[in-house]
Design a protein around this motif. Structure first.
Motif, mmCIF file in Angstrom:
data_model
loop_
_atom_site.group_PDB
_atom_site.id
_atom_site.type_symbol
_atom_site.label_atom_id
_atom_site.label_comp_id
_atom_site.label_asym_id
_atom_site.label_seq_id
_atom_site.Cartn_x
_atom_site.Cartn_y
_atom_site.Cartn_z
ATOM 1 N N LEU A 86 1.051 -1.095 0.139
ATOM 2 C CA LEU A 86 -0.075 -0.148 0.076
ATOM 3 C C LEU A 86 0.729 1.236 0.160
ATOM 4 O O LEU A 86 1.746 1.253 0.891
ATOM 5 N N VAL A 87 0.685 2.212 -0.793
ATOM 6 C CA VAL A 87 1.392 3.380 -0.923
ATOM 7 C C VAL A 87 0.297 4.575 -0.404
ATOM 8 O O VAL A 87 -0.576 4.696 -0.738
ATOM 9 N N TYR A 88 1.337 5.495 0.395
ATOM 10 C CA TYR A 88 0.418 6.384 0.812
ATOM 11 C C TYR A 88 1.149 7.753 0.978
ATOM 12 O O TYR A 88 0.492 8.740 1.305
ATOM 13 N N GLN A 89 2.223 8.082 -0.037
ATOM 14 C CA GLN A 89 3.032 9.306 0.498
ATOM 15 C C GLN A 89 3.961 9.718 -0.974
ATOM 16 O O GLN A 89 4.670 8.650 -1.402
ATOM 17 N N ILE A 90 3.823 10.764 -1.291
ATOM 18 C CA ILE A 90 4.830 11.314 -2.264
ATOM 19 C C ILE A 90 5.842 11.974 -1.848
ATOM 20 O O ILE A 90 5.726 12.694 -0.977
ATOM 21 N N VAL A 91 7.261 11.281 -1.738
ATOM 22 C CA VAL A 91 8.308 11.819 -1.355
ATOM 23 C C VAL A 91 8.716 12.994 -2.039
ATOM 24 O O VAL A 91 9.275 14.004 -1.570
ATOM 25 N N SER A 92 9.087 12.678 -3.301
ATOM 26 C CA SER A 92 9.516 13.756 -4.266
ATOM 27 C C SER A 92 8.740 13.527 -5.738
ATOM 28 O O SER A 92 8.494 12.358 -5.931
ATOM 29 N N SER A 93 8.849 14.670 -6.363
ATOM 30 C CA SER A 93 8.228 14.449 -7.864
ATOM 31 C C SER A 93 8.800 15.514 -8.764
ATOM 32 O O SER A 93 9.123 16.718 -8.190
ATOM 33 N N SER A 94 8.950 15.195 -10.064
ATOM 34 C CA SER A 94 9.294 16.449 -11.066
ATOM 35 C C SER A 94 8.327 17.334 -11.239
ATOM 36 O O SER A 94 8.418 18.617 -11.855
ATOM 37 N N GLU A 95 6.960 16.870 -11.001
ATOM 38 C CA GLU A 95 5.784 17.780 -10.987
ATOM 39 C C GLU A 95 5.217 18.092 -9.822
ATOM 40 O O GLU A 95 5.717 17.864 -8.792
ATOM 41 N N THR A 96 4.399 19.283 -9.843
ATOM 42 C CA THR A 96 3.809 19.630 -8.582
ATOM 43 C C THR A 96 2.895 18.573 -8.171
ATOM 44 O O THR A 96 2.104 18.084 -8.781
ATOM 45 N N SER A 97 3.128 18.461 -6.840
ATOM 46 C CA SER A 97 2.269 17.413 -6.189
ATOM 47 C C SER A 97 1.099 17.926 -5.497
ATOM 48 O O SER A 97 0.984 19.174 -5.441
ATOM 49 N N PRO A 98 0.097 16.680 -5.611
ATOM 50 C CA PRO A 98 -1.284 17.520 -5.009
ATOM 51 C C PRO A 98 -1.204 18.049 -3.521
ATOM 52 O O PRO A 98 -0.136 17.935 -2.794
ATOM 53 N N ALA A 99 -2.094 18.879 -3.167
ATOM 54 C CA ALA A 99 -1.829 19.991 -2.050
ATOM 55 C C ALA A 99 -2.189 19.242 -0.795
ATOM 56 O O ALA A 99 -1.973 19.769 0.258
ATOM 57 N N THR A 100 -2.857 18.091 -0.779
ATOM 58 C CA THR A 100 -3.710 17.697 0.360
ATOM 59 C C THR A 100 -3.367 16.014 0.685
ATOM 60 O O THR A 100 -3.114 15.368 -0.676
ATOM 61 N N GLN A 101 -3.383 15.556 1.579
ATOM 62 C CA GLN A 101 -3.194 13.960 1.739
ATOM 63 C C GLN A 101 -4.460 13.379 1.005
ATOM 64 O O GLN A 101 -4.202 12.253 0.298
#
Length: 539
Positions: A86-101
């Protein structure tokens, strides 16, 4: 820190390409996510049934089976285990990540990742209602849980709260009440920890708690035994804290027979038989003999660990071999080991001996903060060690520090300050420090003069790192900045002084632009590093 990429590829719920659905959202060029691997209860039961039918050894519980499966050296063995992820978090991304959990979980699901079940709660009452719901539901779930993580939905707000050590302030774990059983307390024995603390533990008649057979449990400390009036021979209540660590809650006094025995704390260390020390006002009892074998092995294990001197290949089994053979009597002896010494030990050949000696030699270049961590002074972990390294030039500088000066450093309270002084006052530890200096393990930080001259250039400056760095690894750059007084944080906020940008920076770069922060490249940073102390300006 272990490389398990090939093993993860065998997990069927982990997509090898994203988006899994061609109509899903476009995937960024770089995406780093965090998740948890586990085995569902029906899959675990099926695995054990097959093993039993084949006459093979079955497993005790899904948790340990999952952990062992991920660490297999042969990925074909991992592929045979029914792992899921189960995946629950974006650690880093080359694009803008979502603003909320909530948006993050939806986005990850749309890309093809399996995500955990969750409730969105608009207020604290809804949080309490949700906790009650999950507590009632957990027995009917197809996987084991010991609690619920409560997170602030607004990721910018959560990130701005920072961390305590390694724990984010924007999230907290709520643990459900643990299962309680009773069993016979057969004996009380004592362990000696790395810092010399004597810790009592219970020897129990075997009892099963949550699918795990428990034969030992912690008793916390000697005051706890006295306060709870726990006696050898008692029937005691036992539970597993967080469904992991078993501990004794107290005795069932109503069924005592009169044959139970009171327990008295030992006056002598159970390992080295030297007198123990109990400081008034403290709960802990200590063995103060630095040559105590129990402490020696644990001290060296801590000294060589990843957060400390990071000596690759020097695990607990080899540490025990070295200590029991008499080759090392304190941590400084590691640096006088020779190849013939290692070849005389069981399991060592030329290549293994050469690799270990090379790893030990490489550790000589570790920065001062790591050496402070490695010494094993009570209360001095990675965060405190980094603080000390920004205040003191070397080990001599720290051992000469006045108690009052230590207490006045932010983050160093009176207990830690006293522990530092006590450590350096022991003659055996003075010998270790002098031996380390003689062996060339003597990193130095920039001098912090009391009048402000020679001040560390980045004191009070907050750095955020984003993107792929070329000249440094993230850990290397973090240690360099910390050694110069800087603080490396995980999220961008108005309090950030510098955002160091590598290739393909992610949402942190975008946010830094929006806030008008000072954004620098690695080349810019190299120029900053060359600026004389005291001339670095804030953002």
């Amino acid at each position: 820190g272990e490389e398990i990429t090939d093993n993860l590829r065998t997990i069927r719920t982990l997509p090898l390409r994203i988006p899994q659905d061609p109509d899903g959202p476009p995937a960024p060029d770089l995406l780093v996510v965090r998740g948890e691997a586990f085995i569902q209860i029906p899959d675990f039961e099926k695995l054990n049934r097959i093993l039993a039918e084949n006459g093979e050894k079955t497993y005790v519980n899904p948790r340990n089976t999952a952990a062992g499966s991920l660490r297999q050296l042969d990925s074909s063995l991992t592929a045979k285990r029914p792992l899921t992820l189960l995946v629950y978090q974006i650690v880093s991304s080359s694009e803008t990540s979502p603003a909320t959990q909530k948006e993050t979980l939806t986005y990850l699901g749309d890309l093809g990742f399996s995500v955990p079940d969750y409730d969105y709660c608009a207020n604290l009452q809804e949080v309490i209602d949700s906790l009650d719901k999950w507590d009632q539901m957990r027995k009917s779930l197809e996987y084991e849980i010991d609690g619920v993580v409560i997170k602030i939905n607004d990721l910018e707000l959560a990130g701005s709260l920072g961390v305590v050590g390694k724990a984010p302030r924007g999230a907290i774990a709520f643990k459900f009440p643990a299962q309680v059983v009773t069993t016979l307390l057969e004996d009380i024995k004592v362990n000696v920890g790395r810092t010399g603390v004597l810790t009592p533990y219970a020897v129990l008649s075997a009892v099963e708690i949550g699918g795990v057979t428990v034969r030992q449990a912690t008793l916390h400390n000697f005051d706890f035994i006295a306060e709870k009036d726990i006696r050898i021979g008692d029937r005691v209540m036992v539970k597993r804290a967080g469904e992991v660590i078993p501990y004794v809650m107290g005795p069932v006094k109503d069924i005592r027979t009169g044959s139970e025995k009171l327990f008295t704390p030992p006056q002598y260390c159970p390992v080295c038989l030297e007198p123990v020390e109990h400081i008034d006002g403290e709960v802990a009892w200590y063995c103060v003999n630095a040559g105590c074998e129990a402490q020696l092995i644990r001290n060296i294990e801590h000294f060589v660990s990843r957060p400390a001197m990071d000596i690759v290949g020097l695990g607990i089994k080899i540490v025990e071999q070295l200590a029991q053979s008499g080759l090392i009597r304190n941590v400084s002896d590691l640096y006088s080991l020779q190849k013939p010494d290692l070849l005389a030990l069981e399991g060592f050949g030329d290549k293994k001996a050469e690799n270990l000696l090379e790893a030990i030699a490489q550790s000589k270049s570790q920065p001062l903060a790591r050496l402070f961590t490695a010494l094993g002074i009570r209360g001095v972990g990675e965060v405190v060690a980094a603080t000390l390294a920004s205040e003191y030039k070397d080990l001599d500088d720290l051992r000469e520090a006045a108690l009052e000066d230590l207490e006045n450093i932010p983050g160093i309270g009176p207990n830690i300050a006293q522990a530092i002084q006590d450590w350096f006052e022991l003659e055996s530890n003075q010998v270790v420090v002098d031996s380390l200096k003689k062996a060339g393990i003597w990193p130095e930080a920039l001098v912090v003069d009391k009048d402000g001259a020679g001040k560390l250039p980045f004191v009070g400056k907050n750095f955020v790192l984003t993107g792929k760095l070329q000249a440094y690894s993230r850990n290397e750059l973090k240690e360099i900045l910390q050694s110069l007084g800087g603080k490396v944080v995980g999220s961008v906020s108005s309090k950030t002084d510098y955002v160091v940008v590598g290739e393909d920076p992610g949402s942190k770069f975008t946010k830094a632009q929006e806030l008008g922060l000072t954004i620098i490249t690695e080349d810019d940073l190299e120029q900053l590093l060359a600026i004389p102390p005291g001339e670095v300006k804030g953002a």
